[in-house]
Design a protein around this motif. Sequence first.
Motif, PDB file in Angstrom:
ATOM      1  N   ALA A   1     -29.591  53.512 -79.816  1.00 18.54           N
ATOM      2  CA  ALA A   1     -30.405  53.338 -78.609  1.00 18.54           C
ATOM      3  C   ALA A   1     -31.690  52.589 -78.928  1.00 18.54           C
ATOM      4  O   ALA A   1     -32.102  51.692 -78.178  1.00 18.54           O
ATOM      5  CB  ALA A   1     -30.713  54.698 -77.993  1.00 18.54           C
ATOM      6  N   ARG A   2     -32.335  52.938 -80.043  1.00 19.40           N
ATOM      7  CA  ARG A   2     -33.560  52.233 -80.423  1.00 19.40           C
ATOM      8  C   ARG A   2     -33.290  50.768 -80.750  1.00 19.40           C
ATOM      9  O   ARG A   2     -34.091  49.898 -80.430  1.00 19.40           O
ATOM     10  CB  ARG A   2     -34.213  52.926 -81.623  1.00 19.40           C
ATOM     11  N   GLU A   3     -32.195  50.507 -81.398  1.00 20.53           N
ATOM     12  CA  GLU A   3     -31.841  49.120 -81.725  1.00 20.53           C
ATOM     13  C   GLU A   3     -31.639  48.302 -80.449  1.00 20.53           C
ATOM     14  O   GLU A   3     -32.071  47.148 -80.364  1.00 20.53           O
ATOM     15  CB  GLU A   3     -30.579  49.097 -82.578  1.00 20.53           C
ATOM     16  N   THR A   4     -31.000  48.898 -79.452  1.00 21.05           N
ATOM     17  CA  THR A   4     -30.797  48.206 -78.179  1.00 21.05           C
ATOM     18  C   THR A   4     -32.131  47.947 -77.479  1.00 21.05           C
ATOM     19  O   THR A   4     -32.362  46.859 -76.923  1.00 21.05           O
ATOM     20  CB  THR A   4     -29.881  49.040 -77.262  1.00 21.05           C
ATOM     21  N   ILE A   5     -33.027  48.933 -77.512  1.00 21.44           N
ATOM     22  CA  ILE A   5     -34.333  48.775 -76.862  1.00 21.44           C
ATOM     23  C   ILE A   5     -35.124  47.647 -77.507  1.00 21.44           C
ATOM     24  O   ILE A   5     -35.708  46.795 -76.813  1.00 21.44           O
ATOM     25  CB  ILE A   5     -35.123  50.098 -76.929  1.00 21.44           C
ATOM     26  N   ILE A   6     -35.156  47.608 -78.817  1.00 23.07           N
ATOM     27  CA  ILE A   6     -35.958  46.605 -79.523  1.00 23.07           C
ATOM     28  C   ILE A   6     -35.363  45.213 -79.382  1.00 23.07           C
ATOM     29  O   ILE A   6     -36.055  44.255 -79.002  1.00 23.07           O
ATOM     30  CB  ILE A   6     -36.100  46.975 -81.015  1.00 23.07           C
ATOM     31  N   PHE A   7     -34.069  45.085 -79.685  1.00 22.74           N
ATOM     32  CA  PHE A   7     -33.491  43.740 -79.785  1.00 22.74           C
ATOM     33  C   PHE A   7     -33.042  43.176 -78.442  1.00 22.74           C
ATOM     34  O   PHE A   7     -33.205  41.980 -78.183  1.00 22.74           O
ATOM     35  CB  PHE A   7     -32.306  43.754 -80.758  1.00 22.74           C
ATOM     36  N   ASP A   8     -32.493  44.002 -77.591  1.00 21.41           N
ATOM     37  CA  ASP A   8     -31.912  43.494 -76.347  1.00 21.41           C
ATOM     38  C   ASP A   8     -32.849  43.593 -75.142  1.00 21.41           C
ATOM     39  O   ASP A   8     -32.651  42.867 -74.160  1.00 21.41           O
ATOM     40  CB  ASP A   8     -30.616  44.245 -76.025  1.00 21.41           C
ATOM     41  N   VAL A   9     -33.846  44.483 -75.202  1.00 22.26           N
ATOM     42  CA  VAL A   9     -34.742  44.670 -74.060  1.00 22.26           C
ATOM     43  C   VAL A   9     -36.119  44.067 -74.318  1.00 22.26           C
ATOM     44  O   VAL A   9     -36.605  43.229 -73.545  1.00 22.26           O
ATOM     45  CB  VAL A   9     -34.871  46.164 -73.704  1.00 22.26           C
ATOM     46  N   ARG A  10     -36.739  44.477 -75.420  1.00 19.78           N
ATOM     47  CA  ARG A  10     -38.118  44.052 -75.658  1.00 19.78           C
ATOM     48  C   ARG A  10     -38.226  42.686 -76.324  1.00 19.78           C
ATOM     49  O   ARG A  10     -39.129  41.908 -75.997  1.00 19.78           O
ATOM     50  CB  ARG A  10     -38.843  45.102 -76.508  1.00 19.78           C
ATOM     51  N   ALA A  11     -37.352  42.383 -77.274  1.00 18.61           N
ATOM     52  CA  ALA A  11     -37.470  41.124 -78.022  1.00 18.61           C
ATOM     53  C   ALA A  11     -37.410  39.896 -77.116  1.00 18.61           C
ATOM     54  O   ALA A  11     -38.237  38.980 -77.273  1.00 18.61           O
ATOM     55  CB  ALA A  11     -36.397  41.053 -79.104  1.00 18.61           C
ATOM     56  N   PRO A  12     -36.474  39.795 -76.145  1.00 15.45           N
ATOM     57  CA  PRO A  12     -36.499  38.619 -75.259  1.00 15.45           C
ATOM     58  C   PRO A  12     -37.795  38.509 -74.460  1.00 15.45           C
ATOM     59  O   PRO A  12     -38.318  37.406 -74.261  1.00 15.45           O
ATOM     60  CB  PRO A  12     -35.287  38.850 -74.345  1.00 15.45           C
ATOM     61  N   ARG A  13     -38.316  39.638 -74.008  1.00 17.31           N
ATOM     62  CA  ARG A  13     -39.560  39.621 -73.236  1.00 17.31           C
ATOM     63  C   ARG A  13     -40.734  39.146 -74.098  1.00 17.31           C
ATOM     64  O   ARG A  13     -41.555  38.331 -73.652  1.00 17.31           O
ATOM     65  CB  ARG A  13     -39.832  41.008 -72.673  1.00 17.31           C
ATOM     66  N   VAL A  14     -40.827  39.667 -75.308  1.00 13.14           N
ATOM     67  CA  VAL A  14     -41.919  39.282 -76.202  1.00 13.14           C
ATOM     68  C   VAL A  14     -41.829  37.798 -76.551  1.00 13.14           C
ATOM     69  O   VAL A  14     -42.837  37.084 -76.565  1.00 13.14           O
ATOM     70  CB  VAL A  14     -41.896  40.152 -77.473  1.00 13.14           C
ATOM     71  N   LEU A  15     -40.623  37.332 -76.832  1.00 13.72           N
ATOM     72  CA  LEU A  15     -40.448  35.923 -77.172  1.00 13.72           C
ATOM     73  C   LEU A  15     -40.770  35.033 -75.978  1.00 13.72           C
ATOM     74  O   LEU A  15     -41.391  33.963 -76.138  1.00 13.72           O
ATOM     75  CB  LEU A  15     -39.016  35.677 -77.648  1.00 13.72           C
ATOM     76  N   LEU A  16     -40.399  35.452 -74.772  1.00  7.32           N
ATOM     77  CA  LEU A  16     -40.748  34.674 -73.582  1.00  7.32           C
ATOM     78  C   LEU A  16     -42.263  34.627 -73.393  1.00  7.32           C
ATOM     79  O   LEU A  16     -42.813  33.586 -73.016  1.00  7.32           O
ATOM     80  CB  LEU A  16     -40.091  35.274 -72.345  1.00  7.32           C
ATOM     81  N   GLY A  17     -42.945  35.744 -73.666  1.00 11.11           N
ATOM     82  CA  GLY A  17     -44.400  35.741 -73.570  1.00 11.11           C
ATOM     83  C   GLY A  17     -45.023  34.753 -74.545  1.00 11.11           C
ATOM     84  O   GLY A  17     -45.957  34.018 -74.187  1.00 11.11           O
ATOM     85  N   ALA A  18     -44.510  34.708 -75.769  1.00 15.90           N
ATOM     86  CA  ALA A  18     -45.024  33.760 -76.754  1.00 15.90           C
ATOM     87  C   ALA A  18     -44.748  32.327 -76.336  1.00 15.90           C
ATOM     88  O   ALA A  18     -45.604  31.443 -76.457  1.00 15.90           O
ATOM     89  CB  ALA A  18     -44.410  34.051 -78.126  1.00 15.90           C
ATOM     90  N   VAL A  19     -43.536  32.074 -75.819  1.00 16.98           N
ATOM     91  CA  VAL A  19     -43.171  30.719 -75.391  1.00 16.98           C
ATOM     92  C   VAL A  19     -44.028  30.274 -74.213  1.00 16.98           C
ATOM     93  O   VAL A  19     -44.552  29.151 -74.196  1.00 16.98           O
ATOM     94  CB  VAL A  19     -41.670  30.663 -75.035  1.00 16.98           C
ATOM     95  N   CYS A  20     -44.204  31.143 -73.214  1.00 18.58           N
ATOM     96  CA  CYS A  20     -45.000  30.785 -72.040  1.00 18.58           C
ATOM     97  C   CYS A  20     -46.468  30.585 -72.403  1.00 18.58           C
ATOM     98  O   CYS A  20     -47.115  29.642 -71.935  1.00 18.58           O
ATOM     99  CB  CYS A  20     -44.874  31.856 -70.965  1.00 18.58           C
TER     100      CYS A  20
END
Length: 358
Positions: free
Chosen positions: A66-85
């Motif tokens: 569950a933690r792996e899913t939260i970090i990699f599939d939920v939060r990581a795309p959001r964080v990377l989008l924030g950095a890109v934007c």
Amino acid sequence: MTRAASPSRLRPPFPLVLLLLTAVLLLSMTVALGVGAVRVPPSEVWGILSHRLGLPWPAEATWSRARETIIFDVRAPRVLLGAVCGAGLAAVGTAMQALVRNPLADPYLLGVSSGASFGAVLMIVLGTTLFETRASLPLSAFAGALLAMVLVYVTSQVGGGITSVRLVLAGVAVASVFTALTSFLLLTAERGNESREVLSWTLGGLGGVTWDTLWLPLSVLTVAASFLMLQARNLNLLLAGEEAATTMGLSVHTFRIWMFVLLSVVTGVLVAAAGPIGFVGLMAPHAVRVVVGSDHRRVIPAAILGGAGFLVLADVVARTINAPQEIPVGVLTALCGGPFFLWLMRRGARRAEKGAGR
């Protein structure tokens, strides 16, 4: 009597600045990945990322699925989008300030983000798909951004050359028109998913992103940042004035047209991905110029790293300051950018008074 040290001698070495900004970005991304309803320690965050990327460390997984899913599939795309934007908005703001030779230029302040938002919202409400591809939304946002940029540029030249006052007034007017049109679409749209989607565009936020939707903004940022670095010399020439740039062999009119198209593409893609997020493109370039000077060969990469780190941290605050309710990150950046804009206006007025007194 010893001479006072010049500002350039007081600045830290540029490689050290880039190293510090990169460290700040990595630290902010680590915090963003670990903070939330389920808190994850930094060591576990990087362990999960390393494990999913196929790296040899750590040897075995000690965390739950569950933690792996939260970090990699939920939060990581959001964080990377924030950095890109954040990086993209900072790069666009840096280039716009050089193109129009105005320190107040910013894709949000000049109405470009409002135009892009209107184009994206129009596509959502109409429910049509250009060429039956996923690029419909970014294409519509690009068209709106380009239209807004042309209107601001043409309007600000009425009655003479571009000045700070004309540019800001033209940007406010264009932004008001596109905001009103967007509000009209929101009021007349059928209640349901379209209305909620339109509202999400107007507020600006990083939620709901997936790995499948990240490739376009990341690709556009990579290409645009590389191109801007290649054009850093020409941007430096524009700071000396159009006549000086022309004397040095730059076709100012043609260069501006192509740059306006490029900046509209970047703004449109970023707005399509996260909505209108304001003032990042205004604050990041000014902040890094204090440290690295005005040479765009240094300002562009420093602003990209600074803008990325700032927006990632801003999103962390937006997610946690009123948890479990989430504040749109565009609201938070506007709260930071408003006072910063007023400070820039005040500083510009003081410099004008000093210049007139000499």
